[in-house]
Design a protein around this motif. Sequence first.
Motif, short mmCIF file in Angstrom:
data_model
loop_
_atom_site.label_atom_id
_atom_site.label_comp_id
_atom_site.label_asym_id
_atom_site.label_seq_id
_atom_site.Cartn_x
_atom_site.Cartn_y
_atom_site.Cartn_z
N GLN A 188 27.82 19.41 41.42
CA GLN A 188 27.39 20.15 42.60
C GLN A 188 27.02 21.59 42.28
OE1 GLN A 188 31.00 18.83 44.49
NE2 GLN A 188 29.88 17.83 46.15
N LEU A 189 27.50 22.12 41.17
CA LEU A 189 27.10 23.46 40.74
C LEU A 189 25.64 23.51 40.32
CD1 LEU A 189 30.14 24.52 38.52
CD2 LEU A 189 29.66 25.22 40.85
N ASP A 190 25.06 22.36 40.02
CA ASP A 190 23.69 22.32 39.52
C ASP A 190 22.65 22.28 40.64
OD1 ASP A 190 24.58 22.20 36.81
OD2 ASP A 190 24.98 20.06 37.06
N PHE A 191 23.09 22.13 41.89
CA PHE A 191 22.13 22.01 42.98
C PHE A 191 21.31 23.29 43.15
CE2 PHE A 191 25.12 18.84 45.35
CZ PHE A 191 24.91 17.92 44.35
N ALA A 237 16.31 26.26 43.07
CA ALA A 237 15.69 27.56 42.80
C ALA A 237 14.49 27.42 41.87
CB ALA A 237 16.72 28.52 42.21
N ASN A 238 14.58 26.55 40.89
CA ASN A 238 13.46 26.34 39.98
C ASN A 238 12.23 25.83 40.74
OD1 ASN A 238 12.14 25.82 37.28
ND2 ASN A 238 12.25 23.72 38.05
N LEU A 239 12.41 24.86 41.61
CA LEU A 239 11.29 24.31 42.37
C LEU A 239 10.66 25.37 43.27
CD1 LEU A 239 12.82 20.86 43.39
CD2 LEU A 239 10.97 21.24 41.74
N ILE A 296 12.16 30.64 41.87
CA ILE A 296 13.10 31.77 41.82
C ILE A 296 13.73 31.83 40.43
CG2 ILE A 296 15.16 32.82 42.83
CD1 ILE A 296 14.60 31.24 45.38
N PRO A 297 13.38 32.83 39.62
CA PRO A 297 13.96 32.93 38.26
C PRO A 297 15.35 33.55 38.34
CG PRO A 297 12.41 34.73 38.64
CD PRO A 297 12.42 33.90 39.91
N LEU A 298 16.39 32.74 38.27
CA LEU A 298 17.75 33.24 38.47
C LEU A 298 18.13 34.31 37.46
CD1 LEU A 298 19.67 29.94 39.36
CD2 LEU A 298 18.71 31.65 40.91
N SER A 299 17.77 34.09 36.20
CA SER A 299 18.13 35.09 35.19
C SER A 299 17.41 36.40 35.46
CB SER A 299 17.79 34.56 33.79
OG SER A 299 16.40 34.25 33.70
N GLY A 300 16.16 36.33 35.88
CA GLY A 300 15.42 37.54 36.20
C GLY A 300 15.96 38.26 37.42
N THR A 306 24.17 35.10 38.67
CA THR A 306 25.09 34.36 37.81
C THR A 306 25.35 32.99 38.40
OG1 THR A 306 26.16 36.39 37.04
CG2 THR A 306 27.39 34.32 36.78
N ALA A 307 24.85 31.96 37.74
CA ALA A 307 25.06 30.58 38.17
C ALA A 307 25.87 29.85 37.12
CB ALA A 307 23.72 29.88 38.40
N PHE A 308 26.82 29.05 37.55
CA PHE A 308 27.64 28.29 36.62
C PHE A 308 27.09 26.88 36.41
CE2 PHE A 308 30.25 31.77 37.86
CZ PHE A 308 30.99 32.07 36.73
N GLY A 309 26.04 26.53 37.16
CA GLY A 309 25.36 25.26 36.98
C GLY A 309 24.04 25.44 36.27
N GLN A 310 23.33 24.31 36.10
CA GLN A 310 22.07 24.30 35.37
C GLN A 310 20.99 23.61 36.18
OE1 GLN A 310 21.84 25.84 32.31
NE2 GLN A 310 23.98 26.43 32.60
N ASP A 311 19.73 23.91 35.85
CA ASP A 311 18.59 23.23 36.45
C ASP A 311 18.47 21.84 35.81
OD1 ASP A 311 16.12 22.30 37.29
OD2 ASP A 311 14.97 23.79 36.14
N LEU A 312 18.77 20.81 36.59
CA LEU A 312 18.83 19.45 36.03
C LEU A 312 17.47 18.92 35.60
CD1 LEU A 312 21.40 17.77 38.47
CD2 LEU A 312 21.79 18.68 36.17
N LEU A 313 16.40 19.57 36.02
CA LEU A 313 15.05 19.14 35.63
C LEU A 313 14.62 19.73 34.29
CD1 LEU A 313 13.29 19.47 39.10
CD2 LEU A 313 13.85 17.34 37.91
#
Length: 633
Positions: free
Chosen positions: A530-533, A538-540, A543-547, A551-558
Motif C-alpha cells: 500500500q505504500l507503493d500506491f 504520482a508517476n502517471l 509529479i516527480p517526487l524526488s524533484g 519522502t516516499a517509503f514506497g516505489q512506483d510499481l510501473l
Amino acid sequence: MKNRTYGQLSAHFYLVAGLMWLKLLLLRLLLFDRIAWEWIAYDLAPVLLLLGLSTLITPARARTAVYWIWNGVLSVLLFASSVYFNHFGSVPTYLAFYELNQVFQVKESVESTIRALDYLFFADFAVLLVYALFRRWRGTAGPDFRRNVPQRRTRRAFLIVILVSVICGGALSLYSIRSARDITNELVQAESAGFLNYEAVAAIKAQEDNGLVGTGDIGETADDIKELQASYGYSDQPPGAVPDYFGSQKGKNVIVIQMEAFQNFPLFQSLEGQELTPVLNGLAGESFYFPRVFQQIGPGNTSDAEFMSNTSIYPIGTLAMSTGFSDRTLPSLPRLLRERGYEAYTFHVNKAGFWNRSRMYPALGFNGYYDKDDFTNDHFNAFGASDEQLYITAAEKLAALQRQGTPFYAQLVTVSSHHPFRIPEEAKRITLPDQLQGTMLGDYLTAINYTDYAIGTFIELLKQQGLWDDTVLVLYGDHFGLQPKDVPAQQVEEALGIPYDQRISRFNIPFMIHAPGMKQGVVTDQTGGQLDFLPTIANLLGIPLSGEGFTAFGQDLLNIDRNVVGMRYYLPTGSFFNNDILFVPGAGFDDGEAVSLSTLEPVEDFSRYRSDYDYILKLMELSDQYVKLLPQR
C-alpha cells in the motif's frame, strides 16, 4: 490479628493467585493453541508480584477485597485481549486501549468474534455467585473459607510468603522482560514473556520511543532514508531515465476507491457458473492490474490504509495513525495535487469521528469530507448507507466540480463488505451452493459480489455525468476479510478450486488503475504494498517526487524491477514480501520461515534474503523517526 484471620487471608491469597494464573494459561491456549510449559512460570511471577505488593500496601481488612478486585480486572482484560486477538489476529498491548471508543462503531463485527471459551475468564465469579446464592438460601451469610483454612498459620509465616512472592515474582518477571526485549516477533515475544510481562515490554519500548514526538532534524532523517533506499537497487534503469508512463495522465481527475475487506482471490473466479467480480474482471482487462500487492496496515485498519495510500509512510504498528498523527501537517498526495490546482475530497458513509477521521482528513490536506449525514441512509448495514448511495452522492458532488472546470482528487471508502459480511436479501446477486449456505465464506463472497456490482453502478454514473473519459480510476483493497479461524484454507480451495494460503492469500489485495481511453490492460506481477500506491499514481500524473523533495517509503510499481515491502502488526515486525517470498521471523532471522509467492510452498533455504530483512527493519525504523518529526499543526 488472630491466627485464624491470617489463615483466611492466606487462603484467599493462594486461591486468587491460582485463579489468575489459570486464566493466564487459558489465554496462552486461546492465543497460541498450546501451553508452552517452559514459560508458564513467567505468567505466575507478575501475579505473585502484584498480589504481594498489594498485601504490603493495603490495610489488612481490605486485602481480601483487593485480591478479588485484581482478579476481576484481570478477567476483563484477558477477555478483551482474547476477543481482540480473534478480531485482529495480534496480541494487544495497553496502547490498544486508546482505540476502545472505536469498538462500539463496529459492535456487530466485534460481537461475531466472541467465542464461548472467552467467557471462561469469568467462570470463577459465576461459581462464587451460585455458591453465595446457595448459602443465602440455606440461611448463611455467604462464602466462608474459614473451615478449610489451617488454624496454626502465623503472621510471621504469612509475611514470609508475601516477601518471597514479591522478591521471586519481581526477579522472574524482570528476567523474562529482559530476555524478551530483543525479540522482534511480537507473537514470540508475548508467548515467551507471558502476557503481563509482555505489556511491560511494550511500555518500556514506548518509553524508549519517546512517545509520538521525535527529536532530531527531519532533513537529516530524510537524507538517511534516501541513502538507504539508494542502496537497495529497486530498478535496473539507468539514472536520469524518464520513467515509463510519466505524465501520461497529467491534469486528469483522480478517483480512488478503497474497497472494504477486499482480498484479491475472488477476482476471475466463479461459483457454479456465477462470476464473482464481473465488473472488476472487465475493468482489469483495460487497466494496469497488480495481482501481487499486499496489505501493510497497522492497528488503525481501514483508516491506516487511507493514511498509507495518501502518504506512502509506514504505520507505526502500536497505534492508529489517525489517532497518533492527526495533529501533524502530513506530506500527502492531496497536498501535491492541490498545489497543482486540484480540489481534494473524501467520502465515507460513517461519521467522520470514527477512527478520528475528522482530524485526519485535514491533516492529509483534503479540502473537505462527506460523511454520514451527507448520504441517503438506506439502512444497508450497521454503518447505514450502502455503497450505491455512496456512489450516487459522490458522482453528484464531483460532477459539480467538473462543471466548474476544477480538477479533483477524490477518495471513496466503501463499507458494504464490512465484517461480518451480512447484506440484505434484496442486495444479494448470486445464489450460494448448499455447502456455503450460512458460512462466513459464503457471506463474504456474497458481499464481495455486491461490492463489485456497486462499482459497476458508479462507473455508469461517471459516464452519465461526463466524468469517465477525464478521470483516472484507482481501486484497491484496504485489508483482508477472512480470518483463518473462521474460514480454513481448505474451504476456500474446495469452493473455488484454487490454492489458498492463510497468510499470502489472505494479505493479498487487488490494486488496479484505469486510465482514460485505455483499451488494453497491462498486468504487472511486481510485488508491492500500500505504500507503493502514491508513487505509482504520482508517476502517471507527472509529479516527480524526488524533484518535489517528497519522502516516499514506497516505489512506483510501473518502473521497478524488484521490490521489498515490510509488514507489521498483522505479521511480526521484520516480516516482508519481496519478489520471491513472504518471510516471517521467529525470535530473529535464522529461526524464521519463508513461503514462495509463486508456489505457496515453504522455502527451506532463505539465507540469501537476510539483507532484505535487515533493510526492511532499518527502513521501518526510519519511517517511524520521520513521521514523529513531522511538524505539528
